[in-house]
Design an enzyme around this catalytic site. Structure first.
Site: not given
Ligand code: NDP
Ligand code: BG6
Length: 524
Positions: A75, A433, A374, A283, A519, A42-44, A46
Protein backbone atom coordinates in the site's frame (compact mmCIF):
# COMPACT_ATOMS: atom_id res chain seq x y z
CA UNK A 1 23.27 -27.53 -15.20
CA UNK A 2 21.45 -26.39 -18.28
CA UNK A 3 23.21 -24.96 -21.25
CA UNK A 4 23.85 -21.24 -21.15
CA UNK A 5 25.19 -21.49 -17.62
CA UNK A 6 21.85 -21.11 -15.87
CA UNK A 7 21.37 -23.53 -13.06
CA UNK A 8 17.61 -23.53 -13.35
CA UNK A 9 16.52 -26.95 -14.51
CA UNK A 10 15.37 -26.37 -18.01
CA UNK A 11 13.11 -29.33 -18.15
CA UNK A 12 11.17 -30.69 -15.25
CA UNK A 13 8.41 -33.18 -14.90
CA UNK A 14 5.61 -31.03 -13.63
CA UNK A 15 2.06 -31.49 -12.60
CA UNK A 16 -0.33 -29.74 -14.88
CA UNK A 17 -1.44 -27.53 -12.04
CA UNK A 18 -3.87 -25.41 -13.92
CA UNK A 19 -5.87 -28.48 -14.90
CA UNK A 20 -6.03 -29.43 -11.22
CA UNK A 21 -5.53 -33.07 -12.11
CA UNK A 22 -3.16 -34.92 -9.83
CA UNK A 23 -2.62 -37.61 -12.45
CA UNK A 24 -1.94 -35.48 -15.45
CA UNK A 25 1.83 -35.52 -15.20
CA UNK A 26 3.29 -33.87 -18.22
CA UNK A 27 6.75 -32.83 -19.21
CA UNK A 28 6.90 -29.13 -19.86
CA UNK A 29 9.80 -26.81 -20.39
CA UNK A 30 10.67 -25.20 -17.03
CA UNK A 31 11.59 -22.05 -18.82
CA UNK A 32 10.14 -18.86 -20.24
CA UNK A 33 8.93 -15.76 -18.46
CA UNK A 34 8.98 -15.91 -14.70
CA UNK A 35 7.30 -13.11 -12.75
CA UNK A 36 7.90 -13.15 -9.01
CA UNK A 37 5.49 -10.91 -7.12
CA UNK A 38 6.27 -10.01 -3.51
CA UNK A 39 3.08 -8.78 -1.85
CA UNK A 40 3.85 -6.81 1.30
CA UNK A 41 7.06 -5.59 -0.35
CA UNK A 42 7.47 -2.81 2.19
CA UNK A 43 7.39 -5.20 5.14
CA UNK A 44 9.93 -6.71 7.47
CA UNK A 45 9.93 -10.24 6.05
CA UNK A 46 10.18 -8.99 2.47
CA UNK A 47 13.22 -6.83 3.08
CA UNK A 48 14.99 -9.12 5.53
CA UNK A 49 14.32 -12.48 3.90
CA UNK A 50 12.41 -12.54 0.62
CA UNK A 51 14.34 -9.99 -1.45
CA UNK A 52 17.78 -11.04 -0.08
CA UNK A 53 16.94 -14.66 -0.94
CA UNK A 54 15.95 -13.62 -4.46
CA UNK A 55 19.19 -11.68 -4.78
CA UNK A 56 21.23 -14.67 -3.70
CA UNK A 57 19.45 -16.86 -6.22
CA UNK A 58 20.16 -14.27 -8.89
CA UNK A 59 23.81 -13.95 -7.83
CA UNK A 60 24.28 -17.71 -8.11
CA UNK A 61 22.71 -17.87 -11.55
CA UNK A 62 19.35 -19.36 -10.62
CA UNK A 63 17.33 -16.40 -11.89
CA UNK A 64 18.00 -15.65 -15.53
CA UNK A 65 17.62 -11.89 -16.17
CA UNK A 66 16.41 -12.66 -19.67
CA UNK A 67 13.42 -14.51 -18.24
CA UNK A 68 12.77 -13.11 -14.77
CA UNK A 69 11.14 -9.95 -13.47
CA UNK A 70 10.32 -9.18 -9.84
CA UNK A 71 7.39 -7.06 -8.73
CA UNK A 72 6.92 -5.55 -5.28
CA UNK A 73 3.36 -4.69 -4.24
CA UNK A 74 2.16 -2.89 -1.10
CA UNK A 75 0.00 0.00 0.00
CA UNK A 76 2.91 2.33 0.72
CA UNK A 77 3.25 4.91 -2.03
CA UNK A 78 6.85 4.76 -3.17
CA UNK A 79 8.56 4.71 -6.55
CA UNK A 80 10.54 1.86 -8.11
CA UNK A 81 13.74 3.65 -7.16
CA UNK A 82 12.68 4.23 -3.59
CA UNK A 83 12.00 0.52 -3.14
CA UNK A 84 15.33 -0.30 -4.79
CA UNK A 85 17.19 2.10 -2.50
CA UNK A 86 15.55 0.59 0.58
CA UNK A 87 16.48 -2.90 -0.56
CA UNK A 88 20.02 -1.92 -1.50
CA UNK A 89 20.70 -1.14 2.17
CA UNK A 90 19.62 -4.65 3.18
CA UNK A 91 21.55 -6.38 0.41
CA UNK A 92 24.77 -4.52 1.16
CA UNK A 93 24.43 -4.65 4.96
CA UNK A 94 27.37 -6.42 6.56
CA UNK A 95 28.49 -7.95 3.25
CA UNK A 96 31.79 -7.62 1.45
CA UNK A 97 31.13 -4.82 -0.99
CA UNK A 98 33.54 -5.45 -3.82
CA UNK A 99 32.83 -3.49 -7.01
CA UNK A 100 31.64 -6.74 -8.58
CA UNK A 101 29.19 -7.41 -5.72
CA UNK A 102 27.83 -3.86 -5.83
CA UNK A 103 27.34 -4.15 -9.58
CA UNK A 104 25.47 -7.43 -9.11
CA UNK A 105 23.17 -5.70 -6.62
CA UNK A 106 22.50 -2.87 -9.07
CA UNK A 107 21.76 -5.29 -11.90
CA UNK A 108 19.45 -7.29 -9.64
CA UNK A 109 17.58 -4.18 -8.48
CA UNK A 110 16.93 -3.25 -12.10
CA UNK A 111 14.80 -6.40 -12.38
CA UNK A 112 12.44 -5.03 -9.71
CA UNK A 113 9.39 -2.88 -10.28
CA UNK A 114 7.05 -1.57 -7.62
CA UNK A 115 3.27 -1.28 -7.79
CA UNK A 116 1.29 0.46 -5.07
CA UNK A 117 -2.25 -0.60 -4.32
CA UNK A 118 -4.60 -1.85 -1.65
CA UNK A 119 -5.20 -5.47 -0.73
CA UNK A 120 -8.96 -5.34 -0.94
CA UNK A 121 -9.78 -3.70 -4.25
CA UNK A 122 -9.12 -4.86 -7.79
CA UNK A 123 -7.69 -1.56 -9.00
CA UNK A 124 -4.14 -2.10 -7.75
CA UNK A 125 -4.11 -5.73 -8.87
CA UNK A 126 -5.29 -4.82 -12.36
CA UNK A 127 -2.38 -2.40 -12.52
CA UNK A 128 -0.07 -5.13 -11.26
CA UNK A 129 -1.41 -7.54 -13.88
CA UNK A 130 -0.81 -4.96 -16.60
CA UNK A 131 2.79 -4.44 -15.43
CA UNK A 132 3.39 -8.20 -15.42
CA UNK A 133 1.77 -8.64 -18.85
CA UNK A 134 3.77 -5.75 -20.32
CA UNK A 135 7.00 -7.23 -19.04
CA UNK A 136 6.04 -10.68 -20.36
CA UNK A 137 5.44 -9.22 -23.83
CA UNK A 138 8.81 -7.54 -23.62
CA UNK A 139 10.55 -10.74 -22.53
CA UNK A 140 8.85 -12.87 -25.18
CA UNK A 141 11.08 -11.15 -27.72
CA UNK A 142 13.98 -13.26 -26.52
CA UNK A 143 12.37 -16.12 -24.61
CA UNK A 144 9.62 -18.69 -25.18
CA UNK A 145 6.75 -16.74 -26.72
CA UNK A 146 3.51 -17.04 -24.80
CA UNK A 147 5.16 -18.47 -21.70
CA UNK A 148 3.96 -17.16 -18.35
CA UNK A 149 4.99 -18.36 -14.91
CA UNK A 150 3.67 -16.28 -12.04
CA UNK A 151 4.73 -16.72 -8.45
CA UNK A 152 2.88 -14.69 -5.81
CA UNK A 153 4.68 -14.51 -2.47
CA UNK A 154 2.32 -13.32 0.27
CA UNK A 155 4.61 -11.60 2.81
CA UNK A 156 1.43 -10.29 4.43
CA UNK A 157 -0.57 -10.74 7.60
CA UNK A 158 -2.74 -13.88 7.20
CA UNK A 159 -5.88 -11.80 7.73
CA UNK A 160 -5.54 -10.49 4.18
CA UNK A 161 -4.73 -13.84 2.52
CA UNK A 162 -8.34 -14.61 1.46
CA UNK A 163 -9.13 -11.25 -0.20
CA UNK A 164 -5.68 -11.11 -1.78
CA UNK A 165 -5.97 -14.66 -3.17
CA UNK A 166 -9.42 -13.87 -4.54
CA UNK A 167 -8.21 -10.78 -6.34
CA UNK A 168 -5.15 -12.60 -7.70
CA UNK A 169 -7.50 -15.26 -9.06
CA UNK A 170 -9.74 -12.61 -10.63
CA UNK A 171 -7.09 -10.31 -11.99
CA UNK A 172 -3.62 -11.80 -12.17
CA UNK A 173 -3.62 -15.43 -13.35
CA UNK A 174 -0.92 -16.48 -15.77
CA UNK A 175 -1.58 -15.75 -19.42
CA UNK A 176 0.12 -18.82 -20.81
CA UNK A 177 -1.55 -19.89 -24.00
CA UNK A 178 -0.71 -23.50 -23.49
CA UNK A 179 0.38 -25.71 -20.60
CA UNK A 180 3.10 -27.12 -22.85
CA UNK A 181 4.78 -23.72 -22.55
CA UNK A 182 5.15 -24.27 -18.84
CA UNK A 183 2.56 -21.80 -17.62
CA UNK A 184 1.53 -21.74 -14.01
CA UNK A 185 0.40 -19.53 -11.14
CA UNK A 186 1.65 -20.41 -7.67
CA UNK A 187 0.91 -18.87 -4.29
CA UNK A 188 3.39 -18.87 -1.42
CA UNK A 189 1.91 -18.25 2.02
CA UNK A 190 3.73 -17.64 5.28
CA UNK A 191 3.02 -18.73 8.78
CA UNK A 192 1.10 -18.21 11.02
CA UNK A 193 -1.53 -19.96 8.93
CA UNK A 194 -4.53 -19.54 11.23
CA UNK A 195 -4.68 -19.20 15.00
CA UNK A 196 -6.26 -22.53 15.83
CA UNK A 197 -7.84 -25.52 14.12
CA UNK A 198 -11.04 -23.74 13.07
CA UNK A 199 -9.44 -20.57 11.77
CA UNK A 200 -6.75 -22.53 9.90
CA UNK A 201 -9.37 -24.79 8.32
CA UNK A 202 -11.45 -21.77 7.36
CA UNK A 203 -8.41 -20.15 5.76
CA UNK A 204 -7.52 -23.39 3.97
CA UNK A 205 -11.08 -23.70 2.66
CA UNK A 206 -11.14 -20.10 1.45
CA UNK A 207 -7.84 -20.42 -0.39
CA UNK A 208 -8.69 -23.97 -1.49
CA UNK A 209 -11.73 -22.68 -3.34
CA UNK A 210 -9.51 -20.47 -5.42
CA UNK A 211 -6.38 -22.56 -5.97
CA UNK A 212 -5.63 -26.25 -6.18
CA UNK A 213 -3.40 -27.74 -3.48
CA UNK A 214 -0.41 -28.17 -5.86
CA UNK A 215 -0.50 -24.42 -6.49
CA UNK A 216 -0.29 -23.53 -2.78
CA UNK A 217 3.11 -23.46 -1.07
CA UNK A 218 2.83 -23.09 2.73
CA UNK A 219 6.28 -22.07 3.86
CA UNK A 220 7.82 -23.24 7.09
CA UNK A 221 11.32 -21.89 6.74
CA UNK A 222 12.74 -24.49 9.16
CA UNK A 223 12.20 -27.04 6.39
CA UNK A 224 14.74 -25.10 4.33
CA UNK A 225 17.53 -25.30 6.91
CA UNK A 226 20.53 -27.38 5.91
CA UNK A 227 20.47 -29.78 8.83
CA UNK A 228 16.71 -30.17 8.74
CA UNK A 229 17.05 -31.16 5.09
CA UNK A 230 19.73 -33.60 6.14
CA UNK A 231 17.45 -35.52 8.52
CA UNK A 232 16.00 -37.94 5.99
CA UNK A 233 19.44 -38.68 4.56
CA UNK A 234 20.89 -39.26 8.00
CA UNK A 235 18.09 -41.52 9.08
CA UNK A 236 17.50 -43.55 5.97
CA UNK A 237 20.88 -43.65 4.22
CA UNK A 238 22.90 -44.84 7.23
CA UNK A 239 22.72 -48.41 8.42
CA UNK A 240 24.16 -47.29 11.74
CA UNK A 241 21.00 -45.49 12.81
CA UNK A 242 18.37 -47.90 11.49
CA UNK A 243 18.34 -50.34 14.43
CA UNK A 244 18.85 -47.63 17.05
CA UNK A 245 16.08 -45.23 16.10
CA UNK A 246 13.32 -46.46 18.39
CA UNK A 247 11.94 -46.81 21.91
CA UNK A 248 14.24 -49.75 22.69
CA UNK A 249 17.32 -47.56 22.50
CA UNK A 250 16.24 -43.94 22.79
CA UNK A 251 15.21 -42.58 26.16
CA UNK A 252 14.08 -39.08 25.27
CA UNK A 253 14.30 -36.52 22.48
CA UNK A 254 14.49 -32.75 22.83
CA UNK A 255 13.83 -30.29 20.04
CA UNK A 256 14.89 -26.88 21.25
CA UNK A 257 14.72 -23.33 19.98
CA UNK A 258 16.27 -20.49 21.97
CA UNK A 259 16.68 -16.84 21.16
CA UNK A 260 18.79 -14.43 23.17
CA UNK A 261 16.58 -11.45 22.34
CA UNK A 262 12.99 -10.62 23.14
CA UNK A 263 10.10 -9.66 20.92
CA UNK A 264 11.60 -6.23 20.16
CA UNK A 265 9.67 -4.44 17.46
CA UNK A 266 7.26 -7.36 17.00
CA UNK A 267 5.48 -7.24 20.36
CA UNK A 268 2.10 -6.44 18.79
CA UNK A 269 2.23 -9.42 16.44
CA UNK A 270 3.76 -11.71 19.01
CA UNK A 271 1.26 -10.99 21.74
CA UNK A 272 -1.57 -12.22 19.54
CA UNK A 273 0.20 -15.48 18.82
CA UNK A 274 2.66 -16.44 21.56
CA UNK A 275 5.58 -18.82 21.42
CA UNK A 276 3.56 -21.99 20.75
CA UNK A 277 1.98 -20.59 17.58
CA UNK A 278 5.13 -18.71 16.59
CA UNK A 279 7.65 -21.55 16.90
CA UNK A 280 6.40 -24.83 18.37
CA UNK A 281 3.25 -25.65 16.39
CA UNK A 282 5.12 -25.15 13.12
CA UNK A 283 8.94 -25.09 13.16
CA UNK A 284 9.57 -27.56 15.99
CA UNK A 285 6.69 -29.82 15.06
CA UNK A 286 7.96 -30.07 11.49
CA UNK A 287 11.36 -31.09 12.83
CA UNK A 288 9.67 -33.66 15.09
CA UNK A 289 7.92 -35.16 12.05
CA UNK A 290 11.21 -35.69 10.25
CA UNK A 291 12.81 -37.20 13.35
CA UNK A 292 9.91 -39.54 14.09
CA UNK A 293 8.39 -40.53 10.73
CA UNK A 294 8.69 -43.94 9.14
CA UNK A 295 10.66 -44.43 5.94
CA UNK A 296 8.63 -43.04 3.03
CA UNK A 297 7.93 -45.23 0.01
CA UNK A 298 10.08 -42.87 -2.05
CA UNK A 299 11.36 -39.32 -1.98
CA UNK A 300 8.28 -38.07 -3.79
CA UNK A 301 6.82 -35.11 -1.87
CA UNK A 302 3.48 -36.87 -1.39
CA UNK A 303 5.12 -39.98 0.03
CA UNK A 304 7.15 -37.94 2.50
CA UNK A 305 4.20 -35.83 3.54
CA UNK A 306 2.00 -38.93 3.96
CA UNK A 307 4.45 -40.21 6.57
CA UNK A 308 4.62 -36.84 8.35
CA UNK A 309 0.83 -36.74 8.63
CA UNK A 310 0.82 -40.22 10.18
CA UNK A 311 3.20 -39.06 12.92
CA UNK A 312 1.06 -36.03 13.69
CA UNK A 313 -2.07 -38.12 13.82
CA UNK A 314 -0.39 -40.46 16.31
CA UNK A 315 0.38 -37.71 18.83
CA UNK A 316 -1.58 -38.17 22.07
CA UNK A 317 -3.45 -35.27 23.73
CA UNK A 318 -1.07 -33.01 25.65
CA UNK A 319 -1.25 -33.41 29.45
CA UNK A 320 -1.33 -30.29 31.65
CA UNK A 321 1.45 -31.65 33.84
CA UNK A 322 3.68 -31.94 30.78
CA UNK A 323 3.55 -28.24 29.93
CA UNK A 324 5.51 -25.34 31.41
CA UNK A 325 4.88 -21.81 30.20
CA UNK A 326 6.97 -18.72 30.84
CA UNK A 327 6.94 -15.00 30.18
CA UNK A 328 10.10 -12.96 30.59
CA UNK A 329 10.20 -10.03 33.02
CA UNK A 330 9.82 -6.83 31.07
CA UNK A 331 7.82 -8.34 28.19
CA UNK A 332 4.77 -6.27 29.18
CA UNK A 333 6.82 -3.05 29.21
CA UNK A 334 6.59 -3.08 25.42
CA UNK A 335 3.97 -0.40 24.64
CA UNK A 336 2.38 -2.69 22.01
CA UNK A 337 1.80 -5.43 24.60
CA UNK A 338 -1.20 -5.19 26.98
CA UNK A 339 -0.28 -4.72 30.66
CA UNK A 340 -2.15 -7.87 31.66
CA UNK A 341 -0.87 -10.06 28.81
CA UNK A 342 -0.93 -13.78 29.51
CA UNK A 343 1.01 -14.62 26.33
CA UNK A 344 3.85 -17.10 26.82
CA UNK A 345 7.26 -16.14 25.47
CA UNK A 346 8.58 -19.53 26.59
CA UNK A 347 7.09 -23.02 26.56
CA UNK A 348 8.15 -26.57 27.14
CA UNK A 349 5.62 -29.10 25.92
CA UNK A 350 6.04 -32.86 25.94
CA UNK A 351 4.50 -34.75 23.03
CA UNK A 352 3.99 -38.49 23.07
CA UNK A 353 3.64 -40.51 19.92
CA UNK A 354 1.36 -43.49 20.19
CA UNK A 355 2.93 -46.00 17.84
CA UNK A 356 5.15 -49.04 17.87
CA UNK A 357 8.38 -47.11 17.38
CA UNK A 358 7.90 -44.35 19.92
CA UNK A 359 5.51 -45.44 22.69
CA UNK A 360 6.96 -44.22 25.99
CA UNK A 361 9.55 -41.85 24.48
CA UNK A 362 8.94 -38.21 25.43
CA UNK A 363 9.50 -35.63 22.70
CA UNK A 364 10.30 -32.46 24.60
CA UNK A 365 9.61 -29.38 22.50
CA UNK A 366 11.06 -26.25 24.03
CA UNK A 367 11.14 -22.70 22.71
CA UNK A 368 11.86 -19.38 24.31
CA UNK A 369 12.63 -15.73 23.68
CA UNK A 370 15.05 -13.59 25.73
CA UNK A 371 17.03 -16.58 26.94
CA UNK A 372 20.73 -16.91 27.64
CA UNK A 373 21.73 -18.04 24.16
CA UNK A 374 20.58 -18.42 20.59
CA UNK A 375 20.43 -21.94 19.25
CA UNK A 376 18.21 -24.57 17.71
CA UNK A 377 19.01 -28.22 18.11
CA UNK A 378 17.72 -31.78 18.27
CA UNK A 379 19.08 -33.77 21.19
CA UNK A 380 18.52 -37.52 21.13
CA UNK A 381 19.43 -39.16 24.39
CA UNK A 382 19.98 -42.91 24.44
CA UNK A 383 19.19 -45.25 27.32
CA UNK A 384 21.76 -46.39 29.83
CA UNK A 385 23.91 -49.39 28.93
CA UNK A 386 22.44 -52.45 30.67
CA UNK A 387 24.87 -54.18 33.06
CA UNK A 388 27.43 -51.42 32.84
CA UNK A 389 30.74 -52.87 34.04
CA UNK A 390 32.50 -49.49 33.90
CA UNK A 391 29.98 -47.79 36.18
CA UNK A 392 30.10 -44.71 34.00
CA UNK A 393 26.44 -43.80 33.78
CA UNK A 394 26.95 -40.96 36.23
CA UNK A 395 29.11 -39.17 33.68
CA UNK A 396 26.60 -39.27 30.91
CA UNK A 397 24.58 -41.18 28.39
CA UNK A 398 25.15 -41.40 24.67
CA UNK A 399 23.60 -38.44 22.92
CA UNK A 400 23.25 -37.61 19.28
CA UNK A 401 22.96 -33.86 18.84
CA UNK A 402 22.04 -32.15 15.61
CA UNK A 403 22.68 -28.44 15.89
CA UNK A 404 20.57 -26.63 13.37
CA UNK A 405 22.02 -23.22 14.21
CA UNK A 406 24.22 -21.39 14.76
CA UNK A 407 27.37 -23.21 13.62
CA UNK A 408 25.70 -26.23 12.08
CA UNK A 409 27.04 -29.44 13.52
CA UNK A 410 26.20 -32.96 14.52
CA UNK A 411 28.00 -34.85 17.19
CA UNK A 412 27.61 -38.07 19.09
CA UNK A 413 28.58 -38.11 22.72
CA UNK A 414 30.37 -41.32 23.57
CA UNK A 415 32.03 -42.85 26.59
CA UNK A 416 35.66 -43.69 25.79
CA UNK A 417 38.72 -44.76 27.72
CA UNK A 418 40.59 -41.83 29.17
CA UNK A 419 43.90 -41.79 27.27
CA UNK A 420 46.71 -42.89 29.59
CA UNK A 421 47.74 -45.72 31.84
CA UNK A 422 44.62 -45.79 33.98
CA UNK A 423 41.49 -47.66 32.91
CA UNK A 424 39.03 -44.88 33.46
CA UNK A 425 36.29 -43.51 31.25
CA UNK A 426 35.49 -40.05 29.96
CA UNK A 427 32.92 -38.52 27.66
CA UNK A 428 34.09 -37.54 24.22
CA UNK A 429 32.45 -36.94 20.87
CA UNK A 430 32.39 -37.89 17.23
CA UNK A 431 32.11 -34.45 15.77
CA UNK A 432 30.93 -33.29 12.39
CA UNK A 433 31.13 -29.51 12.56
CA UNK A 434 30.17 -28.13 9.20
CA UNK A 435 32.44 -25.07 9.26
CA UNK A 436 35.41 -27.33 9.79
CA UNK A 437 34.42 -30.27 7.61
CA UNK A 438 33.00 -28.26 4.71
CA UNK A 439 35.34 -25.30 4.73
CA UNK A 440 34.44 -22.64 2.21
CA UNK A 441 31.15 -24.34 1.27
CA UNK A 442 28.43 -21.74 1.67
CA UNK A 443 25.30 -22.95 3.41
CA UNK A 444 22.27 -21.46 1.66
CA UNK A 445 19.66 -19.51 3.56
CA UNK A 446 16.45 -21.44 4.13
CA UNK A 447 14.41 -18.95 2.09
CA UNK A 448 16.73 -19.32 -0.92
CA UNK A 449 16.12 -23.04 -1.15
CA UNK A 450 12.42 -22.76 -0.57
CA UNK A 451 11.86 -20.06 -3.17
CA UNK A 452 13.86 -22.12 -5.64
CA UNK A 453 11.66 -25.12 -4.81
CA UNK A 454 8.53 -23.09 -5.54
CA UNK A 455 9.95 -22.10 -8.92
CA UNK A 456 10.79 -25.73 -9.66
CA UNK A 457 7.42 -26.96 -8.46
CA UNK A 458 8.83 -29.15 -5.69
CA UNK A 459 6.41 -29.36 -2.75
CA UNK A 460 8.54 -31.66 -0.57
CA UNK A 461 9.57 -28.95 1.87
CA UNK A 462 6.18 -27.30 2.16
CA UNK A 463 3.32 -28.05 4.49
CA UNK A 464 0.32 -29.87 3.03
CA UNK A 465 -3.21 -28.96 4.09
CA UNK A 466 -3.87 -32.17 6.04
CA UNK A 467 -0.49 -31.82 7.75
CA UNK A 468 -1.39 -28.34 8.91
CA UNK A 469 -4.76 -29.55 10.16
CA UNK A 470 -3.16 -32.36 12.15
CA UNK A 471 -0.65 -29.91 13.62
CA UNK A 472 -3.41 -27.56 14.80
CA UNK A 473 -5.37 -30.50 16.23
CA UNK A 474 -2.48 -31.23 18.58
CA UNK A 475 -2.14 -27.73 20.01
CA UNK A 476 -5.60 -26.16 19.78
CA UNK A 477 -6.99 -27.41 23.14
CA UNK A 478 -3.91 -26.14 25.00
CA UNK A 479 -3.90 -22.84 23.10
CA UNK A 480 -7.56 -22.21 23.92
CA UNK A 481 -6.88 -22.77 27.61
CA UNK A 482 -3.98 -20.31 27.49
CA UNK A 483 -6.09 -17.77 25.56
CA UNK A 484 -8.84 -18.10 28.20
CA UNK A 485 -6.35 -17.38 30.96
CA UNK A 486 -6.69 -20.90 32.44
CA UNK A 487 -2.98 -21.58 32.05
CA UNK A 488 -0.62 -18.93 33.40
CA UNK A 489 3.01 -18.46 32.43
CA UNK A 490 5.76 -18.42 35.06
CA UNK A 491 7.94 -15.32 35.08
CA UNK A 492 11.61 -15.68 34.14
CA UNK A 493 14.57 -13.36 33.96
CA UNK A 494 15.72 -12.23 30.52
CA UNK A 495 19.08 -13.84 29.80
CA UNK A 496 18.25 -16.91 31.92
CA UNK A 497 17.44 -20.49 30.92
CA UNK A 498 13.73 -19.80 31.30
CA UNK A 499 11.55 -20.88 34.24
CA UNK A 500 13.16 -23.39 36.59
CA UNK A 501 10.00 -25.51 36.28
CA UNK A 502 10.98 -26.29 32.68
CA UNK A 503 14.20 -27.97 33.77
CA UNK A 504 12.29 -29.87 36.44
CA UNK A 505 9.85 -31.12 33.81
CA UNK A 506 12.73 -32.21 31.59
CA UNK A 507 14.20 -34.16 34.48
CA UNK A 508 10.86 -35.82 35.16
CA UNK A 509 10.71 -36.76 31.48
CA UNK A 510 13.89 -38.78 32.03
CA UNK A 511 16.59 -36.50 30.66
CA UNK A 512 19.91 -37.09 32.39
CA UNK A 513 22.37 -34.22 32.04
CA UNK A 514 25.99 -35.06 31.33
CA UNK A 515 28.37 -34.08 34.11
CA UNK A 516 31.89 -32.78 33.80
CA UNK A 517 31.76 -32.50 30.02
CA UNK A 518 31.42 -29.46 27.80
CA UNK A 519 31.51 -29.53 24.04
CA UNK A 520 33.88 -26.91 22.78
CA UNK A 521 33.09 -26.03 19.16
CA UNK A 522 36.23 -26.45 17.07
CA UNK A 523 37.86 -23.27 15.90
CA UNK A 524 39.21 -23.01 12.41
P1 NDP B 1 4.58 -6.86 8.53
O1 NDP B 1 3.77 -6.52 9.73
O2 NDP B 1 5.78 -6.06 8.28
O3 NDP B 1 3.58 -6.73 7.29
C1 NDP B 1 3.99 -6.96 5.92
C2 NDP B 1 3.25 -5.99 4.98
O4 NDP B 1 1.86 -6.17 5.12
C3 NDP B 1 3.57 -4.56 5.31
O5 NDP B 1 4.54 -4.11 4.40
C4 NDP B 1 2.27 -3.87 5.10
O6 NDP B 1 2.36 -3.30 3.82
C5 NDP B 1 1.20 -4.93 5.05
N1 NDP B 1 0.27 -4.84 6.18
C6 NDP B 1 0.59 -4.69 7.47
N2 NDP B 1 -0.54 -4.65 8.24
C7 NDP B 1 -1.59 -4.77 7.42
C8 NDP B 1 -3.02 -4.79 7.60
N3 NDP B 1 -3.56 -4.70 8.83
N4 NDP B 1 -3.79 -4.96 6.52
C9 NDP B 1 -3.25 -5.05 5.31
N5 NDP B 1 -1.92 -5.03 5.09
C10 NDP B 1 -1.10 -4.89 6.10
O7 NDP B 1 4.85 -8.39 8.52
P2 NDP B 1 6.26 -9.17 8.31
O8 NDP B 1 6.89 -8.71 7.07
O9 NDP B 1 7.05 -9.16 9.54
O10 NDP B 1 5.78 -10.65 8.12
C11 NDP B 1 4.99 -11.04 7.02
C12 NDP B 1 4.43 -12.41 7.29
O11 NDP B 1 5.50 -13.30 7.43
C13 NDP B 1 3.61 -12.48 8.57
O12 NDP B 1 2.58 -13.39 8.39
C14 NDP B 1 4.63 -12.98 9.58
O13 NDP B 1 4.07 -13.63 10.63
C15 NDP B 1 5.47 -13.90 8.68
N6 NDP B 1 6.84 -14.08 9.14
C16 NDP B 1 7.67 -13.04 9.50
C17 NDP B 1 8.99 -13.23 9.85
C18 NDP B 1 9.92 -12.10 10.19
O14 NDP B 1 11.09 -12.34 10.43
N7 NDP B 1 9.48 -10.91 10.22
C19 NDP B 1 9.55 -14.55 9.90
C20 NDP B 1 8.65 -15.57 9.48
C21 NDP B 1 7.36 -15.31 9.11
P3 NDP B 1 1.70 -1.90 3.45
O15 NDP B 1 1.12 -1.29 4.69
O16 NDP B 1 2.78 -1.07 2.83
O17 NDP B 1 0.70 -2.30 2.47
C1 BG6 C 1 10.03 -16.93 12.84
C2 BG6 C 1 9.42 -16.43 14.10
O1 BG6 C 1 9.17 -17.82 12.20
O2 BG6 C 1 11.25 -17.59 13.14
C3 BG6 C 1 10.36 -15.52 14.83
O3 BG6 C 1 8.23 -15.73 13.77
C4 BG6 C 1 11.71 -16.17 15.03
O4 BG6 C 1 9.82 -15.16 16.09
C5 BG6 C 1 12.21 -16.74 13.73
O5 BG6 C 1 12.60 -15.19 15.51
C6 BG6 C 1 13.46 -17.57 13.96
O6 BG6 C 1 13.99 -17.98 12.76
P1 BG6 C 1 15.51 -18.45 12.67
O7 BG6 C 1 15.66 -18.92 11.28
O8 BG6 C 1 16.33 -17.25 13.00
O9 BG6 C 1 15.67 -19.52 13.69
Amino acid sequence: MASGGWAVEKRASLRNEESGSANSLITVPETGCLSIVVLGASGDLAKKKTFPALFNLYRQGFLNPEEVRIFGYARTKISDDELRDRLRGYLVHGKATSAEYVEKISNFLQLIKYVSGSYDSEEGFRLLDKCISDSEHELWKHTVEGSSRRLFYLALPPSVYPPVCKIIKNCCMNKSFSAARGGWTRIVVEKPFGKDLDSAERLSAQIGELFDEPQIYRIDHYLGKELVQNLLVLRFANRLFLPLWNRDNIDNIQIVFREDFGTEGRGGYFDEYGIIRDIIQNHLLQVLCLVAMEKPVSLKPEHIRDEKVKVLQSVLPIKDEEVVLGQYDGYRDDPTVPDNSNTPTFATVILRIHNERWAGVPFVLKAGKALESRKAEIRIQFKDVPGDIFRCQKQGRNEFVIRLQPLEAMYIKLTVKQPGLEMSTIQSELDLSYRQRYQGVPIPEAYERLILDTIRGDQQHFVRRDELKAAWEIFTPLLHRIDNGEFKPNQYKPGSRGPAEADQLLERAGYVPTHGYVWIPPTL
